[in-house]
Write a protein that holds these residues in place. Structure first.
Motif, PDB file in Angstrom:
ATOM      1  N   LYS A  88      54.188-111.193  -9.897  1.00 41.99           N
ATOM      2  CA  LYS A  88      53.756-109.790 -10.123  1.00 41.99           C
ATOM      3  C   LYS A  88      52.464-109.829  -9.216  1.00 41.99           C
ATOM      4  O   LYS A  88      51.505-110.216  -9.368  1.00 41.99           O
ATOM      5  N   THR A  89      52.739-109.084  -7.988  1.00 39.45           N
ATOM      6  CA  THR A  89      51.516-108.962  -7.071  1.00 39.45           C
ATOM      7  C   THR A  89      50.441-108.054  -7.452  1.00 39.45           C
ATOM      8  O   THR A  89      50.554-107.154  -8.496  1.00 39.45           O
ATOM      9  N   PRO A  92      51.127-103.213  -7.173  1.00 36.98           N
ATOM     10  CA  PRO A  92      52.429-103.247  -7.577  1.00 36.98           C
ATOM     11  C   PRO A  92      53.380-103.325  -6.369  1.00 36.98           C
ATOM     12  O   PRO A  92      53.404-102.485  -5.502  1.00 36.98           O
ATOM     13  N   ASN A  93      54.419-104.095  -6.394  1.00 35.63           N
ATOM     14  CA  ASN A  93      55.459-104.260  -5.418  1.00 35.63           C
ATOM     15  C   ASN A  93      56.965-103.820  -6.532  1.00 35.63           C
ATOM     16  O   ASN A  93      57.169-104.686  -6.940  1.00 35.63           O
ATOM     17  N   VAL A  94      57.244-102.731  -6.374  1.00 35.68           N
ATOM     18  CA  VAL A  94      58.482-102.007  -7.010  1.00 35.68           C
ATOM     19  C   VAL A  94      59.274-101.397  -6.121  1.00 35.68           C
ATOM     20  O   VAL A  94      58.966-100.990  -5.397  1.00 35.68           O
ATOM     21  N   PHE A  95      60.408-101.267  -6.618  1.00 32.49           N
ATOM     22  CA  PHE A  95      61.442-100.310  -5.762  1.00 32.49           C
ATOM     23  C   PHE A  95      61.370 -99.001  -6.338  1.00 32.49           C
ATOM     24  O   PHE A  95      61.863 -98.233  -7.162  1.00 32.49           O
ATOM     25  N   GLU A 150      57.382-103.944 -12.760  1.00 32.44           N
ATOM     26  CA  GLU A 150      56.983-105.180 -12.076  1.00 32.44           C
ATOM     27  C   GLU A 150      57.135-106.246 -12.983  1.00 32.44           C
ATOM     28  O   GLU A 150      57.780-107.314 -12.504  1.00 32.44           O
TER      29      GLU A 150
ATOM     30  N   ALA B 202      67.748-101.708  -2.315  1.00 29.21           N
ATOM     31  CA  ALA B 202      66.588-102.171  -2.893  1.00 29.21           C
ATOM     32  C   ALA B 202      65.603-102.697  -1.892  1.00 29.21           C
ATOM     33  O   ALA B 202      64.232-102.627  -1.819  1.00 29.21           O
ATOM     34  N   GLU B 205      63.867-100.095  -0.205  1.00 30.05           N
ATOM     35  CA  GLU B 205      62.757 -99.498  -0.914  1.00 30.05           C
ATOM     36  C   GLU B 205      61.566-100.386  -0.913  1.00 30.05           C
ATOM     37  O   GLU B 205      60.305-100.026  -0.824  1.00 30.05           O
ATOM     38  N   ASN B 206      61.703-101.834  -0.917  1.00 30.17           N
ATOM     39  CA  ASN B 206      60.585-102.794  -0.825  1.00 30.17           C
ATOM     40  C   ASN B 206      61.034-104.169  -0.447  1.00 30.17           C
ATOM     41  O   ASN B 206      61.602-104.929  -1.513  1.00 30.17           O
ATOM     42  N   THR B 208      59.537-106.788   0.307  1.00 32.17           N
ATOM     43  CA  THR B 208      58.646-107.899  -0.343  1.00 32.17           C
ATOM     44  C   THR B 208      59.032-108.385  -1.830  1.00 32.17           C
ATOM     45  O   THR B 208      59.243-109.379  -2.073  1.00 32.17           O
ATOM     46  N   ARG B 209      59.289-106.962  -2.655  1.00 34.00           N
ATOM     47  CA  ARG B 209      59.677-107.322  -3.681  1.00 34.00           C
ATOM     48  C   ARG B 209      60.916-108.029  -4.014  1.00 34.00           C
ATOM     49  O   ARG B 209      61.361-108.834  -4.609  1.00 34.00           O
ATOM     50  N   LEU B 212      60.751-111.563  -3.040  1.00 33.57           N
ATOM     51  CA  LEU B 212      59.994-112.208  -4.304  1.00 33.57           C
ATOM     52  C   LEU B 212      60.969-112.464  -5.517  1.00 33.57           C
ATOM     53  O   LEU B 212      60.754-113.226  -6.344  1.00 33.57           O
TER      54      LEU B 212
END
Lengths: 243, 355
Positions: A88-89, A92-95, A150, B202, B205-206, B208-209, B212
């Protein structure tokens, strides 16, 4: 996993330079299977850089990282994730444009069949207490809830080592308590490294604490010893430390 | 429940579209039919960019590169084979392979968004100039003369599969083109509900996520890009077949820009939006062309500016937002009525208790 004395993660002489700035200098760090470790240190101590090297977002300038005996320094983030590390960065890195459920499902479905993925998604939603908001877009949630989303995506990937960079930031007191509970629960089976500034929170969960200062490890001890240490106090108050 | 409702609605619309395609030749004049055949071919091109841009997050400024390669590959193959059956596949495979090679260097070379636009734009220009300078007898592939800036005239039209003597009539070409549009739409819908499609979204959308979590964004983007290239190639095949002619203007920058306008107007992040935007703009441009009172580029520019300022999301997403707001309003009214009944009931209860 059964042998809790085995080494899960080890870094040796890990160094990261950005031009003339040395963000991490000669960090040698060891984590055992299913251990819970807290990292503390003032801003700019190199905690996030350290996490970025572990998760593959940065390639170290020198030094080695081994995860379950496998060298991972410089490997791509998705390769490291596939070996069983989740992070978990800090930011927050979420969609954001997807629903809470879709966020968790994307993580769960990488290595599972659709029915199992759905089951894991439901379990994680329950664990992070967002079942009733499962259909909402993550971008519409409060900051603390997005942090949980996240954490949920990380849990759904079922990693053996979980890195949490400031998991309690922006959370209400009740949310912080719940996060501490979740962390303890995860720690029954998995290893964690948690970066936090909130000392209250650290006290709730910590066993062993590693203190970072100016890119190096200042000390590593139990929470009680760390809190009592004069050097740690000086670091947080901005005094010069004779290392 | 709302999900099955929207699936049902989509199936109804799909059935309506198929019925419309089947009935069109009976109610439309042959000129109009040929006109909308062209619109259908261009709509496939719009879908190709709508897919990679709206769902893969890849803004390709040179989608006409694949469109043109599809057209030329079809023309060359059809002339050499004397049969359009295999040529259609060549017209999709060549641009797909080109997209794979170009995409590999871009995505695995970690080229970021803006540079991606610049590179794809440049590739279109290079292809335009390359094909433009193939005038002369020496530039031929088998029996097919590339013809430079004059293009390749009398490209064989589509024939019944495996039977070169049975060249399709305009009405049949309409069925093939409109059928291809519907098929591409359905295939992309299925791709988007598949695991691959959901991960691709997805990643949009991001990134990096997604990485990861163990997904390789480069691979997913490359596959999205290749699918888009193949579909643009199919559009090029149908376009070339429609006019029985292909020239370097198929790589024109103005068309590349126009596709982006279609999508901006119709709605990025939807599949039906690019099709609607494409048909609407083409109809307007055609109408202006026949009136000859305004410059069509001027009108196109005004429309684009109006949309960017007033409806930046485009037609379809705006309609969706209005629809969901209307539903929410209705639900709130229903809820309010319930709530009004609540306190009254409670009062009654208290009154009873007091008695």
């Amino acid at each position: 996993m059964q042998d809790y004395s085995a080494t899960l993660l080890e870094t040796r002489n890990l160094t990261m330079r950005f031009g003339g700035v040395v963000a991490n200098n000669d960090v040698s760090f060891t984590l055992k299977e299913a251990e819970l470790r807290c990292l503390i240190g003032p801003n700019g101590a190199g905690k996030s850089t350290f996490f970025k090297m572990l998760s593959g977002q940065l390639t170290p300038s020198s030094g080695s990282i081994t995860f379950r005996g496998q060298s991972i320094a410089g490997a791509a983030p998705h390769e490291i994730a596939r070996l069983g590390m989740g992070i978990k960065t800090q930011v927050p890195n979420v969609f954001n444009g997807l629903s809470v459920r879709e966020n968790i499902w994307i993580a769960a479905s990488r290595k599972h069949t659709p029915p199992v993925s759905r089951r894991i998604t439901d379990e994680v939603l329950d664990k992070i207490r967002l079942t009733d908001r499962a259909g909402d877009l993550v971008g519409h949630l409060a900051h603390g809830q997005r942090q949980w989303v996240e954490i949920g995506t990380v849990l759904a990937g079922e990693p053996d080592l979980i890195l949490l960079d400031e998991p309690a930031a922006g959370m209400t007191d009740a949310e912080v308590l719940r996060t501490a509970e979740i962390i303890k629960e995860i720690n029954r089976t998995r290893a964690l490294i948690v970066v936090e500034h909130d000392m209250q929170f650290i006290r709730m969960i910590a066993k062993t604490v590693t203190v970072f200062h100016q890119g190096q490890i200042l000390m590593e001890d139990t929470i009680g010893a760390v809190m009592a240490d004069q050097r740690v106090r000086d670091v947080y108050l901005g005094k010069k430390v004779a290392a | 429940m709302s999900r099955s409702l929207s699936t049902g609605l989509q199936l109804v619309l799909l059935a309506a579209a198929i019925a419309g395609v089947a009935l069109a030749p009976q109610v439309l004049e042959i000129f109009t039919l040929m006109q909308i055949t062209l619109f259908a071919a261009m709509s496939i091109l719009a879908l190709s960019l709508g897919f990679i841009w709206g769902f893969g997050g890849i803004l390709c400024f040179g989608q006409t590169a694949f469109f043109g390669l599809g057209g030329y590959a079809y023309a060359v193959a059809a002339i050499n084979l004397g049969d359009s059956t295999g040529a259609v596949f060549v017209g999709m495979l060549v641009p797909a392979a080109f997209a794979a090679a170009l995409g590999y260097f871009m995505f695995y070379g970690r080229i970021s968004d803006v540079y991606l636009g610049v590179i794809t734009l440049t590739v279109t220009l290079i292809l335009f100039n390359l094909i433009n300078s193939t005038a002369g007898d020496e530039y031929r592939i088998g029996a097919a003369q590339l013809g430079g800036f004059n293009g390749m005239p009398s490209v064989p039209g589509l024939n019944a599969p495996g039977d070169p003597s049975a060249v399709l009539e305009p009405e049949e070409i309409w069925f093939v083109t409109a059928g291809a549009l519907i098929a591409v739409y359905v295939i992309l819908r299925l791709v988007l509900v598949s695991h691959f499609g959901r991960v691709a979204v997805a990643i949009r959308e991001n990134e990096t996520r997604a990485s990861l979590l163990g997904y390789d964004p480069r691979l997913y983007k490359l596959l999205v890009f290749v699918i888009g290239g193949a579909i643009a190639g199919l559009a090029g095949v149908l376009y070339t077949n429609w006019g029985a002619f292909v020239s370097p203007t198929i790589f024109a920058l103005s068309l590349s820009a126009e596709i982006i306008i279609w999508i901006t107007i119709g709605g990025l992040g939807t599949l039906i939006g690019p099709v609607l935007g494409c048909v609407a703009i083409q109809a307007i441009v055609t109408e202006i062309g026949s009136q000859q009172e305004f410059n069509s580029n001027l009108v196109l520019g005004v429309i684009l500016i109006a949309f960017v300022l007033l409806l930046p999301r485009g037609l379809v997403p705006t309609a969706q937002i209005l629809w969901s707001r209307a539903l929410a309003l209705k639900a709130r009214r229903g809820g309010a009525a319930l709530f009004e009944g609540g306190p009254g009931g409670k009062d009654d209860h208290i009154a009873k208790a007091a008695e």
